[in-house]
Design a protein around this motif. Structure first.
Motif, mmCIF file in Angstrom:
data_model
loop_
_atom_site.group_PDB
_atom_site.id
_atom_site.type_symbol
_atom_site.label_atom_id
_atom_site.label_comp_id
_atom_site.label_asym_id
_atom_site.label_seq_id
_atom_site.Cartn_x
_atom_site.Cartn_y
_atom_site.Cartn_z
ATOM 1 N N LEU A 75 0.654 -1.164 0.053
ATOM 2 C CA LEU A 75 -0.150 -0.032 0.068
ATOM 3 C C LEU A 75 0.757 1.230 -0.084
ATOM 4 C CD1 LEU A 75 -2.960 -0.844 2.448
ATOM 5 C CD2 LEU A 75 -3.202 -0.759 -0.198
ATOM 6 N N GLU A 76 1.910 1.321 0.696
ATOM 7 C CA GLU A 76 2.822 2.478 0.710
ATOM 8 C C GLU A 76 3.421 2.861 -0.510
ATOM 9 O OE1 GLU A 76 6.880 4.209 2.974
ATOM 10 O OE2 GLU A 76 5.623 2.281 4.205
ATOM 11 N N MET A 77 3.892 1.385 -1.165
ATOM 12 C CA MET A 77 4.467 1.935 -2.436
ATOM 13 C C MET A 77 3.494 2.183 -3.517
ATOM 14 S SD MET A 77 7.019 -1.623 -2.751
ATOM 15 C CE MET A 77 7.258 -1.135 -4.486
ATOM 16 N N GLY A 78 2.204 1.553 -3.722
ATOM 17 C CA GLY A 78 1.173 2.257 -4.364
ATOM 18 C C GLY A 78 0.698 3.578 -4.225
ATOM 19 N N ILE A 79 0.820 4.087 -2.959
ATOM 20 C CA ILE A 79 0.328 5.502 -2.445
ATOM 21 C C ILE A 79 1.407 6.452 -2.968
ATOM 22 C CG2 ILE A 79 0.177 6.975 -0.691
ATOM 23 C CD1 ILE A 79 -1.529 4.589 0.768
ATOM 24 N N ALA A 80 2.779 6.012 -2.916
ATOM 25 C CA ALA A 80 3.902 6.844 -3.284
ATOM 26 C C ALA A 80 3.755 6.808 -4.863
ATOM 27 C CB ALA A 80 4.947 6.000 -3.024
ATOM 28 N N ALA A 81 3.304 5.796 -5.538
ATOM 29 C CA ALA A 81 3.527 5.785 -7.011
ATOM 30 C C ALA A 81 2.279 6.740 -7.408
ATOM 31 C CB ALA A 81 3.323 4.521 -7.649
ATOM 32 N N GLY A 82 1.187 6.553 -6.630
ATOM 33 C CA GLY A 82 -0.074 7.456 -7.055
ATOM 34 C C GLY A 82 0.397 9.115 -6.832
ATOM 35 N N GLN A 83 1.452 9.328 -5.982
ATOM 36 C CA GLN A 83 1.922 10.532 -6.040
ATOM 37 C C GLN A 83 2.885 11.080 -6.889
ATOM 38 O OE1 GLN A 83 0.174 12.996 -3.731
ATOM 39 N NE2 GLN A 83 -1.269 11.295 -3.860
ATOM 40 N N GLY A 84 3.138 10.018 -7.624
ATOM 41 C CA GLY A 84 4.378 10.372 -8.664
ATOM 42 C C GLY A 84 5.883 10.055 -8.016
ATOM 43 N N VAL A 85 5.763 9.312 -7.087
ATOM 44 C CA VAL A 85 7.037 8.732 -6.289
ATOM 45 C C VAL A 85 7.217 7.347 -6.652
ATOM 46 C CG1 VAL A 85 8.156 8.908 -4.243
ATOM 47 C CG2 VAL A 85 6.858 10.531 -4.606
ATOM 48 N N LEU A 86 8.400 7.068 -7.350
ATOM 49 C CA LEU A 86 8.873 5.624 -7.458
ATOM 50 C C LEU A 86 9.789 5.307 -6.395
ATOM 51 C CD1 LEU A 86 9.186 5.150 -11.294
ATOM 52 C CD2 LEU A 86 7.222 4.626 -9.640
ATOM 53 N N LEU A 87 9.512 4.216 -5.156
ATOM 54 C CA LEU A 87 10.496 3.850 -4.223
ATOM 55 C C LEU A 87 11.411 2.970 -4.618
ATOM 56 C CD1 LEU A 87 7.790 3.630 -1.420
ATOM 57 C CD2 LEU A 87 9.326 5.662 -1.916
ATOM 58 N N GLY A 88 12.804 3.230 -4.405
ATOM 59 C CA GLY A 88 13.674 2.218 -4.567
ATOM 60 C C GLY A 88 13.782 1.226 -3.537
ATOM 61 N N ARG A 89 14.605 0.181 -3.656
ATOM 62 C CA ARG A 89 14.499 -0.662 -2.633
ATOM 63 C C ARG A 89 14.890 0.018 -1.306
ATOM 64 N NH1 ARG A 89 15.762 -5.959 -2.590
ATOM 65 N NH2 ARG A 89 16.788 -7.086 -0.718
ATOM 66 N N ASP A 90 14.131 -0.476 -0.090
ATOM 67 C CA ASP A 90 14.305 -0.057 1.303
ATOM 68 C C ASP A 90 14.153 1.704 1.398
ATOM 69 O OD1 ASP A 90 15.268 -2.407 2.097
ATOM 70 O OD2 ASP A 90 17.214 -2.138 1.691
ATOM 71 N N GLU A 91 13.356 2.326 0.374
ATOM 72 C CA GLU A 91 13.084 3.728 0.504
ATOM 73 C C GLU A 91 11.640 3.592 1.071
ATOM 74 O OE1 GLU A 91 15.167 6.618 -2.807
ATOM 75 O OE2 GLU A 91 13.729 5.196 -3.558
ATOM 76 N N ARG A 92 11.380 4.786 1.792
ATOM 77 C CA ARG A 92 9.935 4.850 2.334
ATOM 78 C C ARG A 92 9.464 6.085 1.870
ATOM 79 N NH1 ARG A 92 9.003 2.448 7.211
ATOM 80 N NH2 ARG A 92 6.891 2.467 6.437
ATOM 81 N N PHE A 93 8.007 6.228 1.732
ATOM 82 C CA PHE A 93 7.349 7.124 1.316
ATOM 83 C C PHE A 93 7.238 8.297 2.372
ATOM 84 C CE2 PHE A 93 3.124 9.423 0.111
ATOM 85 C CZ PHE A 93 3.730 10.100 -0.938
ATOM 86 N N ARG A 94 7.705 9.585 2.047
ATOM 87 C CA ARG A 94 7.229 10.521 2.990
ATOM 88 C C ARG A 94 6.659 11.764 2.334
ATOM 89 N NH1 ARG A 94 8.191 8.127 7.976
ATOM 90 N NH2 ARG A 94 10.334 7.027 8.124
#
Length: 126
Positions: free
Chosen positions: A103-122
């Motif tokens: 869910l965190e990765m999906g929400i980040a992507a929805g905000q235009g943020v692609l998370l890398g390995r071990d990155e978190r969405f802030r």
């Protein structure tokens, strides 16, 4: 056990100063939500097929980030450890961690943020 876990967890969620308001702003009637969560966790933990829904779609518009997911997991872990035998708690927690990460990765992507390995969405300002 699933019903006891879900009810106990959401009692804590409703009292929590960080994630409680996110839920309160969207859930008017708790019992229908709890019934969906019983079906969801039955499907996730027991592969019962009882849940038919789109969790990602429901979570995409939420104003949440890594801190919210960390708190959600902490509350869920505390509830699981209190309600479930250790092996069942571990089973639920392994799945909860995967769900939170997805869910965190999906929400980040929805905000235009692609998370890398071990990155978190802030979110900005979080």
């Amino acid at each position: 056990m699933i019903e006891r876990l879900v009810r106990h967890f959401y009692e804590r969620v409703r009292e929590d100063p960080l994630i409680g308001p996110v839920f309160a702003a969207r859930i008017g009637e708790w019992e229908p939500h709890l019934q969906r969560m019983f079906a969801f966790w039955s499907s996730v933990a027991l592969m019962s097929g009882e849940y038919h829904g789109s969790p990602m779609e429901k979570h995409l518009p939420l104003p949440v980030d890594a801190g919210h997911f960390d708190r959600w997991l902490a509350l869920f872990e505390a509830a699981a450890r209190e309600i479930c035998p250790p092996i069942a708690a571990d089973h639920f927690l392994e799945r909860a961690r995967r769900i939170a990460q997805s869910l965190e990765m999906g929400i980040a992507a929805g905000q235009g943020v692609l998370l890398g390995r071990d990155e978190r969405f802030r979110r900005t300002g979080s």
